[in-house]
Write a protein that holds these residues in place. Structure first.
Motif, mmCIF file in Angstrom:
data_model
loop_
_atom_site.group_PDB
_atom_site.id
_atom_site.type_symbol
_atom_site.label_atom_id
_atom_site.label_comp_id
_atom_site.label_asym_id
_atom_site.label_seq_id
_atom_site.Cartn_x
_atom_site.Cartn_y
_atom_site.Cartn_z
ATOM 1 N N ARG A 109 0.831 -1.210 0.000
ATOM 2 C CA ARG A 109 0.000 0.000 0.000
ATOM 3 C C ARG A 109 0.863 1.256 0.000
ATOM 4 O O ARG A 109 0.509 2.256 -0.631
ATOM 5 N N GLY A 110 1.991 1.215 0.693
ATOM 6 C CA GLY A 110 2.886 2.366 0.702
ATOM 7 C C GLY A 110 3.485 2.642 -0.671
ATOM 8 O O GLY A 110 3.599 3.809 -1.091
ATOM 9 N N TYR A 111 3.855 1.595 -1.398
ATOM 10 C CA TYR A 111 4.408 1.799 -2.739
ATOM 11 C C TYR A 111 3.335 2.252 -3.713
ATOM 12 O O TYR A 111 3.619 3.035 -4.626
ATOM 13 N N ASP A 112 2.111 1.780 -3.547
ATOM 14 C CA ASP A 112 1.029 2.239 -4.411
ATOM 15 C C ASP A 112 0.758 3.727 -4.176
ATOM 16 O O ASP A 112 0.489 4.475 -5.126
ATOM 17 N N ARG A 113 0.827 4.146 -2.933
ATOM 18 C CA ARG A 113 0.676 5.572 -2.631
ATOM 19 C C ARG A 113 1.858 6.367 -3.196
ATOM 20 O O ARG A 113 1.699 7.506 -3.654
ATOM 21 N N GLY A 114 3.038 5.765 -3.188
ATOM 22 C CA GLY A 114 4.204 6.434 -3.761
ATOM 23 C C GLY A 114 4.057 6.701 -5.242
ATOM 24 O O GLY A 114 4.631 7.665 -5.768
ATOM 25 N N VAL A 115 3.290 5.870 -5.959
ATOM 26 C CA VAL A 115 3.053 6.106 -7.387
ATOM 27 C C VAL A 115 2.294 7.407 -7.585
ATOM 28 O O VAL A 115 2.618 8.207 -8.477
ATOM 29 N N ASP A 116 1.272 7.648 -6.765
ATOM 30 C CA ASP A 116 0.523 8.908 -6.866
ATOM 31 C C ASP A 116 1.425 10.110 -6.597
ATOM 32 O O ASP A 116 1.339 11.135 -7.288
ATOM 33 N N ILE A 117 2.277 9.987 -5.590
ATOM 34 C CA ILE A 117 3.179 11.099 -5.258
ATOM 35 C C ILE A 117 4.182 11.316 -6.376
ATOM 36 O O ILE A 117 4.486 12.460 -6.757
ATOM 37 N N TYR A 118 4.694 10.242 -6.949
ATOM 38 C CA TYR A 118 5.650 10.360 -8.056
ATOM 39 C C TYR A 118 5.011 11.055 -9.255
ATOM 40 O O TYR A 118 5.602 11.969 -9.851
ATOM 41 N N ASN A 119 3.809 10.634 -9.643
ATOM 42 C CA ASN A 119 3.145 11.243 -10.799
ATOM 43 C C ASN A 119 2.842 12.718 -10.558
ATOM 44 O O ASN A 119 3.030 13.561 -11.451
ATOM 45 N N ASP A 120 2.368 13.056 -9.351
ATOM 46 C CA ASP A 120 2.096 14.461 -9.039
ATOM 47 C C ASP A 120 3.377 15.286 -9.030
ATOM 48 O O ASP A 120 3.404 16.415 -9.542
ATOM 49 N N SER A 121 4.431 14.724 -8.452
ATOM 50 C CA SER A 121 5.700 15.447 -8.399
ATOM 51 C C SER A 121 6.285 15.636 -9.795
ATOM 52 O O SER A 121 6.859 16.689 -10.098
ATOM 53 N N LEU A 122 6.125 14.632 -10.664
ATOM 54 C CA LEU A 122 6.639 14.748 -12.030
ATOM 55 C C LEU A 122 5.951 15.890 -12.772
ATOM 56 O O LEU A 122 6.613 16.711 -13.423
ATOM 57 N N GLY A 123 4.623 15.958 -12.685
ATOM 58 C CA GLY A 123 3.918 17.042 -13.357
ATOM 59 C C GLY A 123 4.236 18.400 -12.780
ATOM 60 O O GLY A 123 4.324 19.400 -13.503
ATOM 61 N N LEU A 124 4.449 18.459 -11.462
ATOM 62 C CA LEU A 124 4.775 19.726 -10.816
ATOM 63 C C LEU A 124 6.169 20.209 -11.207
ATOM 64 O O LEU A 124 6.364 21.394 -11.515
ATOM 65 N N ARG A 125 7.139 19.322 -11.200
ATOM 66 C CA ARG A 125 8.515 19.714 -11.504
ATOM 67 C C ARG A 125 8.719 20.024 -12.977
ATOM 68 O O ARG A 125 9.659 20.742 -13.346
ATOM 69 N N LEU A 126 7.844 19.506 -13.843
ATOM 70 C CA LEU A 126 7.908 19.857 -15.257
ATOM 71 C C LEU A 126 7.104 21.115 -15.569
ATOM 72 O O LEU A 126 7.105 21.569 -16.712
ATOM 73 N N GLY A 127 6.429 21.664 -14.564
ATOM 74 C CA GLY A 127 5.667 22.887 -14.761
ATOM 75 C C GLY A 127 4.349 22.684 -15.470
ATOM 76 O O GLY A 127 3.756 23.652 -15.962
ATOM 77 N N LEU A 128 3.841 21.449 -15.507
ATOM 78 C CA LEU A 128 2.581 21.170 -16.186
ATOM 79 C C LEU A 128 1.394 21.214 -15.240
ATOM 80 O O LEU A 128 0.255 21.364 -15.685
ATOM 81 N N TYR A 129 1.634 21.060 -13.937
ATOM 82 C CA TYR A 129 0.576 21.085 -12.931
ATOM 83 C C TYR A 129 1.020 21.982 -11.786
ATOM 84 O O TYR A 129 2.224 22.146 -11.538
ATOM 85 N N ASP A 130 0.046 22.541 -11.088
ATOM 86 C CA ASP A 130 0.368 23.369 -9.941
ATOM 87 C C ASP A 130 0.395 22.515 -8.683
ATOM 88 O O ASP A 130 0.219 21.295 -8.724
ATOM 89 N N ALA A 131 0.616 23.174 -7.543
ATOM 90 C CA ALA A 131 0.745 22.440 -6.278
ATOM 91 C C ALA A 131 -0.553 21.764 -5.871
ATOM 92 O O ALA A 131 -0.528 20.813 -5.075
ATOM 93 N N GLU A 132 -1.691 22.202 -6.386
ATOM 94 C CA GLU A 132 -2.977 21.602 -6.062
ATOM 95 C C GLU A 132 -3.379 20.512 -7.046
ATOM 96 O O GLU A 132 -4.480 19.979 -6.972
ATOM 97 N N GLY A 133 -2.488 20.196 -7.997
ATOM 98 C CA GLY A 133 -2.787 19.151 -8.964
ATOM 99 C C GLY A 133 -3.611 19.603 -10.150
ATOM 100 O O GLY A 133 -4.100 18.773 -10.920
ATOM 101 N N GLN A 134 -3.744 20.919 -10.337
ATOM 102 C CA GLN A 134 -4.505 21.449 -11.453
ATOM 103 C C GLN A 134 -3.592 21.647 -12.664
ATOM 104 O O GLN A 134 -2.464 22.124 -12.536
ATOM 105 N N TYR A 135 -4.102 21.287 -13.832
ATOM 106 C CA TYR A 135 -3.326 21.406 -15.066
ATOM 107 C C TYR A 135 -3.064 22.867 -15.406
ATOM 108 O O TYR A 135 -3.967 23.704 -15.326
ATOM 109 N N ARG A 136 -1.823 23.160 -15.763
ATOM 110 C CA ARG A 136 -1.436 24.520 -16.149
ATOM 111 C C ARG A 136 -1.301 24.569 -17.662
ATOM 112 O O ARG A 136 -0.290 24.106 -18.214
ATOM 113 N N PRO A 137 -2.287 25.082 -18.365
ATOM 114 C CA PRO A 137 -2.214 25.100 -19.831
ATOM 115 C C PRO A 137 -1.156 26.080 -20.307
ATOM 116 O O PRO A 137 -0.806 27.030 -19.601
ATOM 117 N N PRO A 138 -0.640 25.881 -21.496
ATOM 118 C CA PRO A 138 0.327 26.835 -22.043
ATOM 119 C C PRO A 138 -0.331 28.161 -22.342
ATOM 120 O O PRO A 138 -1.572 28.261 -22.407
#
Length: 211
Positions: free
Chosen positions: A143-172
């Motif tokens: 269960r901890g690793y499954d939760r880590g997948v959600d954190i990884y995906n959210d962090s990836l989008g945030l660090r690439l500048g595609l999503y904000d800290a609340e998980g909302q998509y940032r359009p170009p």
């Protein structure tokens, strides 16, 4: 988990250096971890590469540890406990097998315990106890690793500048989306020159007719 084939880790720093928006979008899709359900349960695959083999949660360690946010959320303590209990389970199983072999001729008489029957009984009880504890510990780690997948995906989008800290998509710039993230207006298309219209052909000169 060390002998389990691992999903390829992500070079987050290299992805953050990408400047083009389209390249960031493509990098996000290629490094996202997706879930798939089959008869074996939940399986995970990285990216959308054709023919990618879905793997179990034990294959997530390398890719989740490549991001500092998901690495910090991994259940290291439950994982260590699960490994220790697995070793104890194997030891108790060996003791139980030894007790079975030693008491094969005498049999198990609970009213008159002998040394060999006591070894058999103790090994069996320890095997059951460690088996239950091992299952609970591995379940928590899963269960901890499954939760880590959600954190990884959210962090990836945030660090690439595609999503904000609340998980909302940032359009170009120039793109409007609705509440569900679907594009409703893309002003960038107005900047793309369309096919040029052919120049009108001038009429042929009229030659004077002789009288």
């Amino acid at each position: 988990m060390a002998i389990t084939p691992q999903l390829h880790p992500t070079d987050i720093e290299a992805l953050e250096a990408l400047e083009d928006r389209d390249e960031r979008e493509a990098a996000y899709e290629d490094n996202l971890v997706y879930r798939e359900n089959d008869l074996r349960g939940v399986r995970y695959v990285k990216g959308q590469r054709v023919g990618a083999r879905p793997r179990s949660w034990q294959s997530l360690d390398a890719v989740l540890r490549s991001d500092r946010n998901s690495a910090a959320a991994l259940p290291d303590r439950p994982l260590r406990v699960a490994r220790v209990l697995t070793g104890l389970l194997a030891t108790s199983a060996i003791v139980m097998v030894g007790g079975i072999a030693a008491s094969a001729r005498e049999g198990l008489d609970l009213s008159r315990l002998t040394g060999t029957s006591a070894v058999l009984l103790t090994g069996g009880l320890l095997t059951v106890g460690f088996g239950i504890g091992t299952g609970i510990a591995w379940g928590r780690a899963k269960r901890g690793y499954d939760r880590g997948v959600d954190i990884y995906n959210d962090s990836l989008g945030l660090r690439l500048g595609l999503y904000d800290a609340e998980g909302q998509y940032r359009p170009p710039p120039g793109v409007l989306v609705d509440e569900e993230g679907f594009i409703v207006l893309d002003q960038r298309e107005l900047l793309v020159p369309g096919p040029s219209e052919p120049e009108p052909i001038p009429p042929a000169p009229i030659e004077p007719q002789p009288f």
